[in-house]
Design a protein around this motif. Structure first.
Motif: not given
Length: 228
Positions: A149-164
């Motif tokens: 996984g990754v460290v990211c901000s909450v603002l990108e979490s949903s997009a990362i879930a969608r793509d990864c």
């Protein structure tokens, strides 16, 4: 639901012991550079001996061979989670994963720090895509390298879930109780927002460690995070 990860932003073993003694339950804690560089591996062993989970947040970023060797050493500590900088590239991340072979330690990559905003990224890093595009690119590179996984901000979490994928870890710092000061963080969110956006883990520091009643603050954040 994973426990909130408490960032142990202290400078000594004594302060850590005093803080942990306040709690009557196993915690998930983050040991970062400030603490690790002053107290070393012995501190990690002490925390593990008390039954706590550890995110060892050292953000390794070097040539692949060096990172692999460093991870081989960290694997002996038995930490639950550790990280590298995704900017080190796919080969470096693969080497880090190789260094942890045979251990149960999960490996994640830092995308963009939550203290970085888009203007800073453009001016300091000369990265001219949007902040979200940069974070998503790094997340996809981390997945390609076989990381968890990754460290990211909450603002990108949903997009990362969608793509990864939903199972790909989204570890999100910059968590604040509603109305609390952002301090040096630029991209912050509440535990409730993190849950709604698909974060798998949240990292909380000063909102707990600097609270008048750290146990009560932790309980409030844990309840909000778990949806109670």
């Amino acid at each position: 639901m994973n426990k909130p990860i408490i960032a142990l932003d202290f400078s000594s073993k004594e302060q850590v012991e005093e803080f942990l003694a306040l709690f009557g339950e196993p915690l998930f804690v983050k040991v970062g550079m400030e603490l690790f560089y002053q107290e070393g591996p012995e501190l990690v062993r002490m925390i593990k001996s008390k039954g706590h989970q550890i995110f060892l947040d050292l953000k390794l970023h070097d040539i692949p061979n060096t990172v692999e060797s460093a991870m081989r050493g960290l694997a002996k500590l038995g930490v639950d989670l550790t990280n590298v900088h995704a900017a080190g590239g796919v080969e470096m991340m693969k080497a880090a994963k190789k260094g942890l072979a045979g251990s149960t330690t999960q490996l994640i990559a830092v995308t963009q720090l939550t203290s970085t905003d888009e203007t800073q990224m453009h001016e300091d890093q000369l990265i001219y895509v949007s902040l979200e595009e940069s974070v998503l690119h790094y997340a996809k590179q981390a997945k390609r390298a076989g990381l968890d996984g990754v460290v990211c901000s909450v603002l990108e979490s949903s997009a990362i879930a969608r793509d990864c994928g939903e199972a790909f870890l989204k570890v999100t710092p910059g968590i604040r109780i509603a109305g609390a000061a952002a301090d040096d963080q630029k991209r912050v969110a509440t535990p409730k927002a993190a849950k709604e956006q698909g974060s798998t883990h949240i990292v909380v520091g000063r909102a707990i460690t600097k609270a008048q009643d750290p146990v009560a603050a932790y309980s409030q954040i844990k309840n909000e995070w778990s949806g109670r």
